[in-house]
Design a protein around this motif. Structure first.
Motif, PDB file in Angstrom:
ATOM      1  N   TRP A  52       0.626  -0.832  -0.127  1.00 33.45           N
ATOM      2  CA  TRP A  52       0.218   0.256   0.240  1.00 33.45           C
ATOM      3  C   TRP A  52       1.233   0.662  -0.165  1.00 33.45           C
ATOM      4  CZ3 TRP A  52      -4.976   1.625  -0.528  1.00 33.45           C
ATOM      5  CH2 TRP A  52      -5.109   2.289  -0.412  1.00 33.45           C
ATOM      6  N   ASP A  53       0.135   1.944  -0.697  1.00 31.95           N
ATOM      7  CA  ASP A  53       1.296   3.207  -1.118  1.00 31.95           C
ATOM      8  C   ASP A  53       0.889   4.197   0.038  1.00 31.95           C
ATOM      9  OD1 ASP A  53       2.818   5.675  -1.653  1.00 31.95           O
ATOM     10  OD2 ASP A  53       1.867   6.013  -4.021  1.00 31.95           O
ATOM     11  N   LYS A  54       1.500   4.615   1.256  1.00 33.51           N
ATOM     12  CA  LYS A  54       0.602   5.769   2.145  1.00 33.51           C
ATOM     13  C   LYS A  54       0.110   6.672   1.431  1.00 33.51           C
ATOM     14  CE  LYS A  54       1.686   5.205   6.076  1.00 33.51           C
ATOM     15  NZ  LYS A  54       2.433   5.234   7.704  1.00 33.51           N
ATOM     16  N   ASN A  55       1.576   6.786   0.468  1.00 35.18           N
ATOM     17  CA  ASN A  55       1.298   8.881   0.235  1.00 35.18           C
ATOM     18  C   ASN A  55       0.797   9.285  -1.278  1.00 35.18           C
ATOM     19  OD1 ASN A  55       2.569  11.223   0.607  1.00 35.18           O
ATOM     20  ND2 ASN A  55       4.247  11.049  -1.405  1.00 35.18           N
ATOM     21  N   ARG A 228     -15.522   2.392 -12.656  1.00 39.39           N
ATOM     22  CA  ARG A 228     -14.830   1.609 -12.271  1.00 39.39           C
ATOM     23  C   ARG A 228     -13.797   2.146 -11.930  1.00 39.39           C
ATOM     24  NH1 ARG A 228     -17.690  -1.974 -16.659  1.00 39.39           N
ATOM     25  NH2 ARG A 228     -17.589   0.192 -18.348  1.00 39.39           N
ATOM     26  N   PHE A 229     -13.089   3.645 -13.232  1.00 40.36           N
ATOM     27  CA  PHE A 229     -11.681   3.581 -12.538  1.00 40.36           C
ATOM     28  C   PHE A 229     -11.924   4.139 -11.419  1.00 40.36           C
ATOM     29  CE2 PHE A 229      -8.462   6.986 -13.550  1.00 40.36           C
ATOM     30  CZ  PHE A 229      -7.819   5.657 -13.611  1.00 40.36           C
ATOM     31  N   PHE A 230     -12.379   4.515 -11.159  1.00 40.21           N
ATOM     32  CA  PHE A 230     -12.409   5.268  -9.675  1.00 40.21           C
ATOM     33  C   PHE A 230     -11.652   4.111  -8.722  1.00 40.21           C
ATOM     34  CE2 PHE A 230     -14.953   9.830  -9.917  1.00 40.21           C
ATOM     35  CZ  PHE A 230     -13.305  10.316 -10.949  1.00 40.21           C
ATOM     36  N   VAL A 231     -12.918   3.000  -8.787  1.00 40.97           N
ATOM     37  CA  VAL A 231     -12.834   1.945  -7.809  1.00 40.97           C
ATOM     38  C   VAL A 231     -11.633   1.776  -7.704  1.00 40.97           C
ATOM     39  CG1 VAL A 231     -13.920   0.011  -7.150  1.00 40.97           C
ATOM     40  CG2 VAL A 231     -14.972   1.529  -7.538  1.00 40.97           C
ATOM     41  N   CYS A 232     -10.661   1.227  -9.129  1.00 41.57           N
ATOM     42  CA  CYS A 232      -9.452   0.784  -9.068  1.00 41.57           C
ATOM     43  C   CYS A 232      -8.555   1.574  -8.469  1.00 41.57           C
ATOM     44  CB  CYS A 232      -9.370   0.123 -10.663  1.00 41.57           C
ATOM     45  SG  CYS A 232     -10.537  -1.051 -10.844  1.00 41.57           S
ATOM     46  N   LYS A 233      -8.589   3.096  -8.764  1.00 42.43           N
ATOM     47  CA  LYS A 233      -7.359   3.924  -7.884  1.00 42.43           C
ATOM     48  C   LYS A 233      -7.654   3.739  -6.480  1.00 42.43           C
ATOM     49  CE  LYS A 233      -5.213   6.585 -10.239  1.00 42.43           C
ATOM     50  NZ  LYS A 233      -3.971   6.788 -10.743  1.00 42.43           N
ATOM     51  N   ALA A 234      -8.771   3.558  -6.290  1.00 43.05           N
ATOM     52  CA  ALA A 234      -8.692   4.464  -5.155  1.00 43.05           C
ATOM     53  C   ALA A 234      -7.776   3.312  -4.131  1.00 43.05           C
ATOM     54  CB  ALA A 234     -10.607   4.187  -4.857  1.00 43.05           C
ATOM     55  N   LEU A 235      -8.412   1.677  -4.167  1.00 42.04           N
ATOM     56  CA  LEU A 235      -7.533   0.335  -4.025  1.00 42.04           C
ATOM     57  C   LEU A 235      -6.825   0.209  -3.667  1.00 42.04           C
ATOM     58  CD1 LEU A 235     -11.335  -1.462  -3.780  1.00 42.04           C
ATOM     59  CD2 LEU A 235     -10.824  -0.209  -2.145  1.00 42.04           C
ATOM     60  N   GLN A 236      -6.095   0.745  -4.826  1.00 46.01           N
ATOM     61  CA  GLN A 236      -4.593   0.497  -6.142  1.00 46.01           C
ATOM     62  C   GLN A 236      -4.917  -0.979  -5.623  1.00 46.01           C
ATOM     63  OE1 GLN A 236      -1.393   1.533  -3.143  1.00 46.01           O
ATOM     64  NE2 GLN A 236      -2.025   3.728  -2.147  1.00 46.01           N
ATOM     65  N   PHE A 237      -6.060  -0.985  -6.436  1.00 47.65           N
ATOM     66  CA  PHE A 237      -5.806  -2.491  -7.487  1.00 47.65           C
ATOM     67  C   PHE A 237      -5.322  -1.764  -8.511  1.00 47.65           C
ATOM     68  CE2 PHE A 237      -9.641  -4.311  -4.785  1.00 47.65           C
ATOM     69  CZ  PHE A 237      -8.909  -4.122  -4.019  1.00 47.65           C
ATOM     70  N   PRO A 238      -4.667  -2.683 -10.037  1.00 48.35           N
ATOM     71  CA  PRO A 238      -4.258  -2.792 -11.212  1.00 48.35           C
ATOM     72  C   PRO A 238      -5.567  -1.748 -11.862  1.00 48.35           C
ATOM     73  CG  PRO A 238      -3.820  -4.224 -10.685  1.00 48.35           C
ATOM     74  CD  PRO A 238      -4.282  -4.331  -9.580  1.00 48.35           C
ATOM     75  N   PRO A 239      -5.473   0.117 -12.325  1.00 56.30           N
ATOM     76  CA  PRO A 239      -6.248   0.424 -13.005  1.00 56.30           C
ATOM     77  C   PRO A 239      -6.771  -0.501 -14.349  1.00 56.30           C
ATOM     78  CG  PRO A 239      -4.538   1.509 -13.206  1.00 56.30           C
ATOM     79  CD  PRO A 239      -3.445   0.433 -12.567  1.00 56.30           C
ATOM     80  N   MET A 258     -10.122   7.276   4.695  1.00 54.76           N
ATOM     81  CA  MET A 258     -10.242   7.834   6.170  1.00 54.76           C
ATOM     82  C   MET A 258      -8.897   8.385   6.672  1.00 54.76           C
ATOM     83  SD  MET A 258     -12.744   5.049   6.801  1.00 54.76           S
ATOM     84  CE  MET A 258     -12.099   5.044   8.616  1.00 54.76           C
ATOM     85  N   PRO A 259      -8.949   8.706   8.176  1.00 50.87           N
ATOM     86  CA  PRO A 259      -7.890  10.125   8.227  1.00 50.87           C
ATOM     87  C   PRO A 259      -6.098   9.335   7.760  1.00 50.87           C
ATOM     88  CG  PRO A 259      -9.195   9.603   9.730  1.00 50.87           C
ATOM     89  CD  PRO A 259     -10.007   8.607   8.623  1.00 50.87           C
ATOM     90  N   ASN A 260      -5.983   8.570   7.585  1.00 53.93           N
ATOM     91  CA  ASN A 260      -4.628   7.859   8.030  1.00 53.93           C
ATOM     92  C   ASN A 260      -4.746   7.418   6.329  1.00 53.93           C
ATOM     93  OD1 ASN A 260      -5.923   5.097   7.478  1.00 53.93           O
ATOM     94  ND2 ASN A 260      -5.422   4.744   9.243  1.00 53.93           N
ATOM     95  N   GLY A 261      -5.104   7.303   5.609  1.00 56.22           N
ATOM     96  CA  GLY A 261      -5.006   7.081   4.024  1.00 56.22           C
ATOM     97  C   GLY A 261      -5.370   5.780   3.990  1.00 56.22           C
ATOM     98  N   ASN A 262      -5.852   5.058   4.186  1.00 56.26           N
ATOM     99  CA  ASN A 262      -6.433   4.223   4.159  1.00 56.26           C
ATOM    100  C   ASN A 262      -7.988   4.294   3.684  1.00 56.26           C
ATOM    101  OD1 ASN A 262      -3.985   2.632   5.466  1.00 56.26           O
ATOM    102  ND2 ASN A 262      -5.505   1.813   7.415  1.00 56.26           N
ATOM    103  N   VAL A 263      -8.065   3.221   2.171  1.00 53.11           N
ATOM    104  CA  VAL A 263      -9.541   3.866   1.566  1.00 53.11           C
ATOM    105  C   VAL A 263     -10.630   2.412   1.896  1.00 53.11           C
ATOM    106  CG1 VAL A 263     -10.375   4.265  -0.865  1.00 53.11           C
ATOM    107  CG2 VAL A 263      -8.473   5.130   0.269  1.00 53.11           C
ATOM    108  N   VAL A 264     -11.783   2.534   2.277  1.00 54.17           N
ATOM    109  CA  VAL A 264     -12.716   1.417   2.872  1.00 54.17           C
ATOM    110  C   VAL A 264     -13.634   1.210   1.399  1.00 54.17           C
ATOM    111  CG1 VAL A 264     -13.717   0.318   3.425  1.00 54.17           C
ATOM    112  CG2 VAL A 264     -11.670   1.488   5.444  1.00 54.17           C
TER     113      VAL A 264
END
Length: 282
Positions: A52-55, A228-239, A258-264
């Motif tokens: 996971w890329d935190k940045n 669909r593209f947003f979902v892949c990008k947000a979860l850091q799945f292959p776009p 989330m505040p720590n950068g994690n995406v749900v």
């Protein structure tokens, strides 16, 4: 193998209940009996294939000026600035696909919602209202079918909700899909659409700013390819896997940052509020 003891039988039953997480289970009896063991394949020397890329949206550590020295005073100043830059709230994004529309229309203005599409939008508006959420913002694509869908949904929401149009959310081809689709080759559009949809992602997908103290709820009424593209990008799945996701008309996709950068991803293409006869995707 000889007969199993009561303990061995219980062990095997327990292993069966655990399921696919076990790599193997070995029992040998007799003079050459060996120790039995169960191993989870994901707990032994596990290394993530993709970390996971935190940045991904510029975390606080990357925007606060580094310390000049290791002196206690400098350390305290740095930590104070870092704390002020941290996000404290959750950004909730609800991605709504437009309702069914007239695909025979030659121009965007002719691609209006069908009667069924208007019913779908109305049902989704009712569903969003029933969530008892204080909506902060409604952003709609400037394409006709999204505009009509948003207008129907807005009738069910608070009158004081802020409403905006956004051309960046218009439908397009975000990136060449993998696996390729032989009958769909909009290569010339990729050069234009990809940059625009990427810009839309950067505009709406980020952590809450540090001055935001309460969670926010934003509605984005747009299109299947964009969502669909947003979902892949947000979860850091292959776009490039975006085309493998199917979205129903007027469906609800809910993403929380989330505040720590994690995406749900809380829901994807949710149309559980519709009777089956109203559900379509193409």
């Amino acid at each position: 193998m000889g007969s199993l003891s009561r303990f061995h039988k219980i062990a095997l039953i327990s292993l069966g209940a655990v399921g696919g997480g076990l790599a193997y289970y070995q029992i040998n009896s007799g003079k050459n009996e060996k120790k039995y063991g169960a191993y989870n394949s994901w707990t032994t020397n596990f290394t993530p294939s993709v970390k996971w890329d935190k940045n991904w949206d510029q975390e606080p550590e990357s925007i606060v000026r580094p310390k000049r020295s290791d002196e206690p005073e400098e350390e305290n100043k740095y930590n104070e600035k870092l704390e002020k830059a941290r996000s404290k709230a959750v950004r909730h994004l609800f991605l709504i696909r437009h309702g069914q529309y007239n695909v025979q229309g030659e121009t965007d203005k002719e691609r209006t919602l069908t009667d069924l599409g208007r019913i779908q939008a109305d049902l989704t508006g009712q569903r969003l209202a029933s969530l008892d959420i204080k909506w902060d913002l409604l952003v709609k694509s400037t394409m006709t079918r999204a505009q009509e869908t948003a207008a129907i949904i807005a009738k069910h929401l608070d009158k004081d909700i802020e409403v905006k149009d956004c051309q960046l959310l218009e439908e397009g081809a975000p990136i060449p899909p993998e696996p390729p689709v032989g009958h769909w080759r909009p290569e010339p559009r990729f050069f234009q659409d990809s940059a625009r949809i990427e810009a839309a992602f950067r505009r709406y997908f980020h952590r809450a700013p540090p001055e935001q103290t309460k969670d926010t709820y934003t509605l984005l009424v747009c299109h299947a390819n964009v969502i669909r593209f947003f979902v892949c990008k947000a979860l850091q799945f292959p776009p490039e896997g975006w085309l493998r996701i199917s979205l129903n008309h007027a469906s609800i996709t809910w993403i929380s940052i989330m505040p720590n950068g994690n995406v749900v991803l809380r829901s994807l293409s949710d149309t559980g509020h519709m009777e089956p006869k109203y559900i379509t995707s193409r």
